[in-house]
Design a protein around this motif. Structure first.
Motif, PDB file in Angstrom:
ATOM      1  N   ALA A  52     -10.402  -8.516   2.295  1.00  0.00           N
ATOM      2  CA  ALA A  52     -11.696  -8.144   2.880  1.00  0.00           C
ATOM      3  C   ALA A  52     -12.017  -8.831   4.206  1.00  0.00           C
ATOM      4  CB  ALA A  52     -12.804  -8.401   1.872  1.00  0.00           C
ATOM      5  N   ALA A  53     -11.788 -10.096   4.337  1.00  0.00           N
ATOM      6  CA  ALA A  53     -12.144 -10.796   5.573  1.00  0.00           C
ATOM      7  C   ALA A  53     -10.947 -11.012   6.497  1.00  0.00           C
ATOM      8  CB  ALA A  53     -12.779 -12.145   5.236  1.00  0.00           C
ATOM      9  N   GLY A  54      -9.820 -10.425   6.175  1.00  0.00           N
ATOM     10  CA  GLY A  54      -8.598 -10.656   6.937  1.00  0.00           C
ATOM     11  C   GLY A  54      -8.500  -9.817   8.200  1.00  0.00           C
ATOM     12  N   ARG A  55      -7.487 -10.122   8.968  1.00  0.00           N
ATOM     13  CA  ARG A  55      -7.249  -9.449  10.245  1.00  0.00           C
ATOM     14  C   ARG A  55      -7.013  -7.952  10.078  1.00  0.00           C
ATOM     15  NH1 ARG A  55      -3.043 -11.441  14.856  1.00  0.00           N
ATOM     16  NH2 ARG A  55      -3.310  -9.659  16.206  1.00  0.00           N
ATOM     17  N   TYR A  56      -6.411  -7.546   8.954  1.00  0.00           N
ATOM     18  CA  TYR A  56      -6.104  -6.141   8.712  1.00  0.00           C
ATOM     19  C   TYR A  56      -6.992  -5.561   7.605  1.00  0.00           C
ATOM     20  CZ  TYR A  56      -2.084  -7.736  11.345  1.00  0.00           C
ATOM     21  OH  TYR A  56      -1.277  -8.299  12.300  1.00  0.00           O
ATOM     22  N   ALA A  57      -8.211  -6.032   7.516  1.00  0.00           N
ATOM     23  CA  ALA A  57      -9.146  -5.602   6.467  1.00  0.00           C
ATOM     24  C   ALA A  57      -9.505  -4.125   6.577  1.00  0.00           C
ATOM     25  CB  ALA A  57     -10.414  -6.446   6.526  1.00  0.00           C
ATOM     26  N   PHE A  58      -9.346  -3.523   7.744  1.00  0.00           N
ATOM     27  CA  PHE A  58      -9.748  -2.135   7.949  1.00  0.00           C
ATOM     28  C   PHE A  58      -8.627  -1.132   7.644  1.00  0.00           C
ATOM     29  CE2 PHE A  58     -12.598  -4.565  10.765  1.00  0.00           C
ATOM     30  CZ  PHE A  58     -13.798  -4.247  10.151  1.00  0.00           C
ATOM     31  N   VAL A  59      -7.526  -1.614   7.051  1.00  0.00           N
ATOM     32  CA  VAL A  59      -6.463  -0.702   6.633  1.00  0.00           C
ATOM     33  C   VAL A  59      -7.011   0.165   5.505  1.00  0.00           C
ATOM     34  CG1 VAL A  59      -4.173  -0.560   5.568  1.00  0.00           C
ATOM     35  CG2 VAL A  59      -4.609  -2.262   7.327  1.00  0.00           C
ATOM     36  N   LYS A  60      -6.881   1.459   5.652  1.00  0.00           N
ATOM     37  CA  LYS A  60      -7.390   2.402   4.650  1.00  0.00           C
ATOM     38  C   LYS A  60      -6.501   2.404   3.407  1.00  0.00           C
ATOM     39  CE  LYS A  60      -9.678   5.462   7.850  1.00  0.00           C
ATOM     40  NZ  LYS A  60      -9.914   5.053   9.072  1.00  0.00           N
ATOM     41  N   ALA A  61      -7.027   2.902   2.295  1.00  0.00           N
ATOM     42  CA  ALA A  61      -6.323   2.847   1.005  1.00  0.00           C
ATOM     43  C   ALA A  61      -4.958   3.536   1.057  1.00  0.00           C
ATOM     44  CB  ALA A  61      -7.185   3.448  -0.089  1.00  0.00           C
ATOM     45  N   ASP A  62      -4.890   4.728   1.653  1.00  0.00           N
ATOM     46  CA  ASP A  62      -3.606   5.432   1.719  1.00  0.00           C
ATOM     47  C   ASP A  62      -2.625   4.697   2.632  1.00  0.00           C
ATOM     48  OD1 ASP A  62      -5.272   6.213   3.901  1.00  0.00           O
ATOM     49  OD2 ASP A  62      -4.002   7.958   4.277  1.00  0.00           O
ATOM     50  N   GLU A  63      -3.139   4.090   3.700  1.00  0.00           N
ATOM     51  CA  GLU A  63      -2.284   3.312   4.597  1.00  0.00           C
ATOM     52  C   GLU A  63      -1.819   2.029   3.902  1.00  0.00           C
ATOM     53  OE1 GLU A  63      -4.272   4.576   8.860  1.00  0.00           O
ATOM     54  OE2 GLU A  63      -5.129   2.892   7.747  1.00  0.00           O
ATOM     55  N   ARG A  64      -2.698   1.423   3.116  1.00  0.00           N
ATOM     56  CA  ARG A  64      -2.345   0.213   2.381  1.00  0.00           C
ATOM     57  C   ARG A  64      -1.180   0.501   1.430  1.00  0.00           C
ATOM     58  NH1 ARG A  64      -5.383  -4.336   1.763  1.00  0.00           N
ATOM     59  NH2 ARG A  64      -7.136  -3.202   2.672  1.00  0.00           N
ATOM     60  N   ALA A  65      -1.213   1.670   0.805  1.00  0.00           N
ATOM     61  CA  ALA A  65      -0.117   2.057  -0.087  1.00  0.00           C
ATOM     62  C   ALA A  65       1.195   2.179   0.688  1.00  0.00           C
ATOM     63  CB  ALA A  65      -0.449   3.368  -0.794  1.00  0.00           C
ATOM     64  N   LYS A  66       1.131   2.742   1.898  1.00  0.00           N
ATOM     65  CA  LYS A  66       2.335   2.864   2.729  1.00  0.00           C
ATOM     66  C   LYS A  66       2.840   1.492   3.165  1.00  0.00           C
ATOM     67  CE  LYS A  66       1.268   7.434   4.580  1.00  0.00           C
ATOM     68  NZ  LYS A  66       0.853   8.175   5.775  1.00  0.00           N
ATOM     69  N   VAL A  67       1.912   0.577   3.506  1.00  0.00           N
ATOM     70  CA  VAL A  67       2.306  -0.785   3.890  1.00  0.00           C
ATOM     71  C   VAL A  67       2.986  -1.469   2.707  1.00  0.00           C
ATOM     72  CG1 VAL A  67       1.444  -3.080   4.515  1.00  0.00           C
ATOM     73  CG2 VAL A  67       0.589  -1.066   5.712  1.00  0.00           C
ATOM     74  N   GLU A  68       2.380  -1.362   1.535  1.00  0.00           N
ATOM     75  CA  GLU A  68       2.969  -1.975   0.341  1.00  0.00           C
ATOM     76  C   GLU A  68       4.342  -1.386   0.041  1.00  0.00           C
ATOM     77  OE1 GLU A  68       2.157  -4.587  -1.372  1.00  0.00           O
ATOM     78  OE2 GLU A  68       0.216  -4.938  -0.423  1.00  0.00           O
ATOM     79  N   GLN A  69       4.470  -0.078   0.190  1.00  0.00           N
ATOM     80  CA  GLN A  69       5.752   0.593  -0.039  1.00  0.00           C
ATOM     81  C   GLN A  69       6.798   0.085   0.954  1.00  0.00           C
ATOM     82  OE1 GLN A  69       5.640   4.845   0.626  1.00  0.00           O
ATOM     83  NE2 GLN A  69       7.246   5.186  -0.890  1.00  0.00           N
ATOM     84  N   GLY A  70       6.406  -0.064   2.214  1.00  0.00           N
ATOM     85  CA  GLY A  70       7.323  -0.583   3.227  1.00  0.00           C
ATOM     86  C   GLY A  70       7.721  -2.019   2.960  1.00  0.00           C
ATOM     87  N   LEU A  71       6.756  -2.856   2.582  1.00  0.00           N
ATOM     88  CA  LEU A  71       7.063  -4.254   2.272  1.00  0.00           C
ATOM     89  C   LEU A  71       7.979  -4.354   1.056  1.00  0.00           C
ATOM     90  CD1 LEU A  71       3.571  -5.957   2.841  1.00  0.00           C
ATOM     91  CD2 LEU A  71       5.592  -6.085   4.329  1.00  0.00           C
ATOM     92  N   ASP A  72       7.731  -3.504   0.059  1.00  0.00           N
ATOM     93  CA  ASP A  72       8.595  -3.495  -1.128  1.00  0.00           C
ATOM     94  C   ASP A  72      10.018  -3.059  -0.774  1.00  0.00           C
ATOM     95  OD1 ASP A  72       6.454  -4.329  -2.643  1.00  0.00           O
ATOM     96  OD2 ASP A  72       6.018  -2.336  -3.477  1.00  0.00           O
TER      97      ASP A  72
END
Length: 162
Positions: A50-70
């Protein structure tokens, strides 16, 4: 051999963007081993809070980021370091990293956005710069205000011209 193939081979041979990335403060983050990558990934996940630098990442984008990190984590788990990866694995790592980087760059709260135009009520053109975080916070506050105004019934004298 096409130009794109030549460019990709050059990037891979130089280790462009895979082994090191530069932060806005100029620090170099080197994630060329599994341990280094795990630290970078943990920090990115923390910064998406919530208070982080990338707090404005949307839910669908967050899923893509997590998928990429995985996906990157799996590549490092199988190979321990970039040096041990074959060219196919390096391309997979590069592609996963590009997906993550593109989303995080777009949603970086510190990214500066400048517009050139006349201020309301004026014909004088000027440049106005704000961070993405400031713009999103103002947008969210406006949206919240409008939602509260439309959700609350108009029962008070003077409301809607009564």
């Amino acid at each position: 051999m096409g130009l794109a193939s030549l460019f990709l081979m050059l990037c891979l041979s130089l280790g462009v963007s895979i082994a090191a990335a530069s932060t806005p403060t100029g620090d170099v983050v080197k994630a060329d081993t599994r341990e280094a990558f795990e630290a970078v990934a943990a920090n990115l996940r923390k910064q998406m809070a919530a208070a982080g630098r990338y707090a404005f990442v949307k839910a669908d984008e967050r899923a893509k980021v997590e998928q990429g990190l995985d996906a990157m984590q799996a590549l490092f788990a199988a190979n321990e370091s970039i040096d041990r990866m074959d060219k196919t694995m390096r391309v997979k790592l590069f592609n996963a990293q590009e997906v993550v980087n593109s989303i995080l760059t777009l949603r970086d709260r510190d990214r500066l956005i400048c517009e050139r135009g006349a201020q309301t009520g004026s014909r004088i053109v000027s440049t106005s710069c704000h961070t993405y975080g400031d713009i999103e916070a103002a947008r969210q506050a406006s949206s919240k205000f409008m939602n509260e105004r439309t959700a609350a019934p108009c029962n008070t004298p003077g409301c809607n011209g009564r």
